[in-house]
Enzyme design. Structure first.
Site, PDB file in Angstrom:
ATOM      1  N   CYS A  18       0.838  -1.191   0.000  1.00 53.97           N
ATOM      2  CA  CYS A  18       0.000   0.000   0.000  1.00 53.97           C
ATOM      3  C   CYS A  18       0.876   1.246   0.000  1.00 53.97           C
ATOM      4  CB  CYS A  18      -0.875   0.013   1.239  1.00 53.97           C
ATOM      5  SG  CYS A  18      -1.765  -1.514   1.479  1.00 53.97           S
ATOM      6  N   ARG A  48       3.537   1.542  -6.735  1.00 54.96           N
ATOM      7  CA  ARG A  48       3.470   0.431  -5.794  1.00 54.96           C
ATOM      8  C   ARG A  48       2.261  -0.464  -6.070  1.00 54.96           C
ATOM      9  NH1 ARG A  48       6.527   1.451  -1.207  1.00 54.96           N
ATOM     10  NH2 ARG A  48       5.120   0.396   0.207  1.00 54.96           N
ATOM     11  N   TRP A 107      -3.271  -1.933  -1.663  1.00 50.36           N
ATOM     12  CA  TRP A 107      -3.033  -3.156  -2.466  1.00 50.36           C
ATOM     13  C   TRP A 107      -3.563  -4.274  -1.592  1.00 50.36           C
ATOM     14  CZ3 TRP A 107      -1.422  -5.483  -6.882  1.00 50.36           C
ATOM     15  CH2 TRP A 107      -0.871  -6.753  -6.795  1.00 50.36           C
ATOM     16  N   ASN A 140      -0.086  -0.077   6.228  1.00 47.60           N
ATOM     17  CA  ASN A 140       0.557  -0.879   5.191  1.00 47.60           C
ATOM     18  C   ASN A 140       1.266  -2.012   5.902  1.00 47.60           C
ATOM     19  OD1 ASN A 140       2.001  -1.891   2.996  1.00 47.60           O
ATOM     20  ND2 ASN A 140       3.597  -0.323   3.144  1.00 47.60           N
ATOM     21  N   GLY A 141       1.065  -3.248   5.441  1.00 45.86           N
ATOM     22  CA  GLY A 141       1.703  -4.394   6.092  1.00 45.86           C
ATOM     23  C   GLY A 141       0.675  -5.484   6.326  1.00 45.86           C
ATOM     24  N   GLU A 185      13.430 -21.987 -16.073  1.00 44.68           N
ATOM     25  CA  GLU A 185      13.131 -20.603 -15.723  1.00 44.68           C
ATOM     26  C   GLU A 185      14.304 -19.687 -16.105  1.00 44.68           C
ATOM     27  OE1 GLU A 185      10.595 -19.043 -15.160  1.00 44.68           O
ATOM     28  OE2 GLU A 185      11.197 -17.197 -14.168  1.00 44.68           O
ATOM     29  N   LYS A 239      13.886 -16.543 -18.630  1.00 44.33           N
ATOM     30  CA  LYS A 239      14.268 -15.167 -18.262  1.00 44.33           C
ATOM     31  C   LYS A 239      15.194 -14.593 -19.318  1.00 44.33           C
ATOM     32  CE  LYS A 239      11.957 -14.309 -16.100  1.00 44.33           C
ATOM     33  NZ  LYS A 239      10.887 -14.965 -15.462  1.00 44.33           N
ATOM     34  N   GLU A 276      13.398 -13.928 -22.716  1.00 45.30           N
ATOM     35  CA  GLU A 276      12.415 -12.845 -22.613  1.00 45.30           C
ATOM     36  C   GLU A 276      13.047 -11.461 -22.704  1.00 45.30           C
ATOM     37  OE1 GLU A 276      10.457 -13.624 -18.760  1.00 45.30           O
ATOM     38  OE2 GLU A 276       8.622 -12.978 -19.731  1.00 45.30           O
ATOM     39  N   HIS A 280      21.442 -37.333 -25.828  1.00 46.94           N
ATOM     40  CA  HIS A 280      20.446 -37.935 -26.719  1.00 46.94           C
ATOM     41  C   HIS A 280      20.037 -36.980 -27.837  1.00 46.94           C
ATOM     42  CE1 HIS A 280      20.198 -41.378 -24.093  1.00 46.94           C
ATOM     43  NE2 HIS A 280      20.092 -40.543 -23.058  1.00 46.94           N
ATOM     44  N   LYS A 323       2.363  -8.035 -19.675  1.00 43.69           N
ATOM     45  CA  LYS A 323       2.504  -8.514 -18.301  1.00 43.69           C
ATOM     46  C   LYS A 323       1.442  -9.555 -17.977  1.00 43.69           C
ATOM     47  CE  LYS A 323       4.146  -8.754 -14.173  1.00 43.69           C
ATOM     48  NZ  LYS A 323       5.302  -9.659 -14.057  1.00 43.69           N
TER      49      LYS A 323
HETATM   50  O1  M6R Z   1       0.090 -13.922 -14.306  1.00 43.17           O
HETATM   51  P1  M6R Z   1       0.522 -15.331 -14.581  1.00 43.17           P
HETATM   52  O2  M6R Z   1       1.459 -15.853 -13.545  1.00 43.17           O
HETATM   53  O3  M6R Z   1      -0.641 -16.264 -14.780  1.00 43.17           O
HETATM   54  O4  M6R Z   1       1.303 -15.243 -15.949  1.00 43.17           O
HETATM   55  C1  M6R Z   1       1.795 -16.389 -16.554  1.00 43.17           C
HETATM   56  C2  M6R Z   1       2.826 -16.053 -17.614  1.00 43.17           C
HETATM   57  O5  M6R Z   1       2.264 -15.272 -18.624  1.00 43.17           O
HETATM   58  C3  M6R Z   1       4.037 -15.309 -17.014  1.00 43.17           C
HETATM   59  O6  M6R Z   1       4.635 -16.064 -16.007  1.00 43.17           O
HETATM   60  C4  M6R Z   1       5.103 -15.016 -18.083  1.00 43.17           C
HETATM   61  O7  M6R Z   1       5.647 -16.219 -18.526  1.00 43.17           O
HETATM   62  C5  M6R Z   1       6.159 -14.076 -17.521  1.00 43.17           C
HETATM   63  N1  M6R Z   1       6.377 -12.983 -18.407  1.00 43.17           N
HETATM   64  C6  M6R Z   1       7.460 -14.737 -17.272  1.00 43.17           C
HETATM   65  O8  M6R Z   1       8.463 -13.872 -16.879  1.00 43.17           O
END
Ligand code: M6R
Length: 605
Positions: free
Chosen positions: A2, A27, A73, A99-100, A480, A484, A487, A503, A600
């Site tokens: 928040c 935030r 939030w 906040n918290g 992952e 990263k 992306e 393989h 996002k």
């Molecule tokens: O909001 P979500 O966790 O459901 O989103 C899933 C994916 O779209 C999300 O994790 C995406 O792969 C990210 N950009 C990864 O960094």
């Protein structure tokens, strides 16, 4: 996460409160509110939605010179007008923003209700104003009432209080949630973060845990929890507003990487009692746990990788099989769905269209549904039988970082909970829980390796491809790490089980190919090392991420994670790979927070 603002002085408070809240918008929030003190009464306006909606409720000529503001939030209770802050006591003589997370709010609420208090919101924060009222009625000295109140709170808080009993004074308290103070010729200020103050002053004081402050128009008095006066030492704040909103970091992604120790701490808060897990929403599910025949973990992207991790743990801890299916595939995979099926959905946003569609299918077949979600009140959280919240706070950068590590830890606790419900004793549970509790410090330690990861990322400068390998619990980490990197740096990155290289994928390895290898799982580490050597023999430059004990003299680039249960190594490894991807993308000059082609939250199937 928040946002709080407070002002008392010789000028109208409203302009500062609103501009301050707008400076804290980064935030994230879902509702907003303010209280102004006009001498005889407190006037409060609050609403679900954006600051613009709050401003529509306010008349132009509000000249009160003392007030507090809040953007919420949601963590306890959905976003709504009622749950929005400020919260007031019944007589509307005291108003509070918070906040918290008040961990023990349920006990406190019960105690207060026994004393005749009536609650109007679903928030944990409302107990604070009611406690203040209780202690103020006992003895009408607000400083003492505040000290008594905060001593009753377990958890984290930044609290700001106004009252008609002292219409020109604001009381502030802080523990584990941020609060900064400021002063100018016009008055004194408090806020959750410095950007809110920067138009008024650059001399700020970041409050320390266990301090309370009393703000009057011309001075601020600071005390510890014993009521003993403390010295206020101003510091000059060096950043402009934009970089201040990013906490002084170059990007939201870097800020969010560094927020992981506290995000993990908040996510685990109150989750253990001795060697038992605490998840009341799971206990309350109407489920016959012995009759569960199928379990599915379902998610997209990064959250899907967290599911792969959870699936391995589930098999290891419970001895039961489960399936992990990307949400976009789930409906077409002929899953076996009925009332004996448990479906666990994981999502940062809680709005991902594929995950929602999979959830709707599971519900239509009568499955038991649990979600692990970051955004309170989101569609997925509302539609599952039980929701567990990660406490990552708003994640702004497209590349998920703190949402991922908090998903790992919360899923870990959930799997331990399911083992308990199945009546299975997990071996080494004490050590696991001790190490889970220790994860925030482990994450801090690993963040200190940032310079090493930055240096290693230079290897990526002229690379078009990179590979990540690992076995068992190191495999989701490899996936992952590769996600990263691709992306944000647009380097083609792939992840493989280390044992699968020979393989096929090993054909891709040539002189100078960058391979990042994780070897943190003792039972399989020797085999992983042999797999890594196979790539070195073909010219690969290998970065080995391993525990403090593995012998690794033959490798040139070795990064050691701190000593931790192998089941938890995925967290420090993820942090290292986030840093690696970040600096790899910097080498390539990419726009880190807004990678091309990505959104996002993916709300289309
Ligand atoms: O909001 P979500 O966790 O459901 O989103 C899933 C994916 O779209 C999300 O994790 C995406 O792969 C990210 N950009 C990864 O960094």
């Amino acid at each position: 996460m928040c946002g709080i603002t407070g002002f008392t002085g010789s000028q109208p408070a409203l302009p500062f409160l609103l501009q301050g809240l707008s400076r804290l918008e980064y935030r994230g929030y879902d509702s907003a509110g303010i209280t102004l003190v006009n001498g005889k009464a407190l006037r409060t306006w609050k609403t679900k939605g954006r600051l613009a909606q709050l401003e529509e409720l306010l008349s132009k000529d509000l000249a009160e010179s003392c007030g507090i503001g809040h953007t919420r939030w949601a963590t306890h209770g959905v976003p709504s007008n009622m749950n929005a802050h400020p919260h007031m006591n019944e007589e509307e003589t005291i108003s509070v923003v918070h906040n918290g997370i008040v961990e023990n709010y349920a006990e406190l609420k019960e105690e207060l209700m026994e004393n005749g208090y009536v609650f109007h919101s679903e928030t944990d924060s409302e107990v604070i104003v009611q406690l203040l009222d209780y202690y103020y009625n006992e003895k009408p000295v607000m400083k003492e009432a505040l000290l008594k109140t905060v001593k009753r709170l377990t958890g984290s808080y930044a609290v700001c209080v106004t009252t008609i009993f002292e219409p020109d004074t604001i009381y502030v308290a802080k523990k584990e949630s941020p609060m900064v103070l400021g002063q100018s010729p016009e008055g004194t200020f408090c806020a959750s973060d410095a950007p809110a103050l920067l138009e008024y002053t650059r001399e700020i004081y970041p409050m320390q845990d266990g301090q309370i402050a009393i703000l009057n128009a011309d001075r601020i008095d600071l005390f510890d929890l014993k009521g003993k006066r403390q010295e206020l030492k101003w510091i000059h704040f060096p950043y402009d507003i934009q970089s201040a909103q990013k906490g002084g970091y170059d990007s939201y992604m870097m800020k969010e990487i560094h927020e992981q120790p506290s995000a993990i701490r908040e996510t685990l808060r109150g989750r253990f009692h001795g060697n038992k897990t605490v998840m009341p929403v799971i206990d309350q599910l109407d489920a016959d746990w012995d009759s569960i025949t199928n379990t599915y973990f379902i998610a997209c992207g990064t959250a899907y990788h967290a599911c792969i991790y959870a699936e391995i743990l589930y098999r290891r801890y419970t001895g039961k099989m489960s399936s992990v299916i990307p949400a976009s595939e789930f409906r077409y995979s002929n899953p076996s769905l009925n009332e004996h099926t448990l479906c666990i959905f994981v999502s940062q946003s809680g709005e991902t269209a594929d995950t929602l569609a999979a959830l709707r299918l599971a519900k239509s077949k009568g499955c038991i549904t649990i979600s692990v979600v970051n955004v309170l009140g989101s569609s997925i959280s509302r539609q599952t039988d039980a929701v567990l919240y990660t406490a990552a706070g708003p994640e702004i950068a497209v590349a998920s970082t703190k949402a991922y590590t908090t998903q790992l830890v919360l899923l870990h606790v959930l799997v331990l909970k399911l083992a308990e419900l199945y009546g299975i004793r997990v071996r080494g549970i004490s050590r696991l829980i001790r190490d889970l509790r220790h994860l925030p410090e482990i994450t801090e330690e690993v963040l200190a390796k940032e310079p090493q990861m930055k240096e290693l990322a230079k290897m990526l400068k002229d690379q078009k491809d990179a590979y990540f390998i690992g076995r068992q619990l190191d495999y989701p980490t490899a996936l992952e790490g590769a996600l990263k990197l691709k992306e944000i740096s647009y380097v083609h990155a792939d992840a493989y089980y280390a044992g699968e290289l020979k393989h096929g994928p090993i054909a891709l390895i040539e002189e100078n190919t960058v391979v990042t290898a994780m070897a943190t799982q003792p039972e399989i580490a020797a085999k992983t090392i042999s797999n890594i050597k196979e790539t070195v023999a073909r010219g690969a430059r290998v970065i080995l991420i391993t525990d403090p004990f593995m012998s690794a003299q033959e490798f040139e680039y070795v990064v050691r994670i701190p000593d931790i249960s192998p089941e938890l190594a995925a967290v420090p490894c993820a942090v290292l790979l986030q840093l690696f991807a970040y600096y790899g993308a910097m080498e390539k000059g990419c726009d880190i927070d807004k990678p091309r082609n990505l959104a996002k939250s993916v709300t289309v199937e």
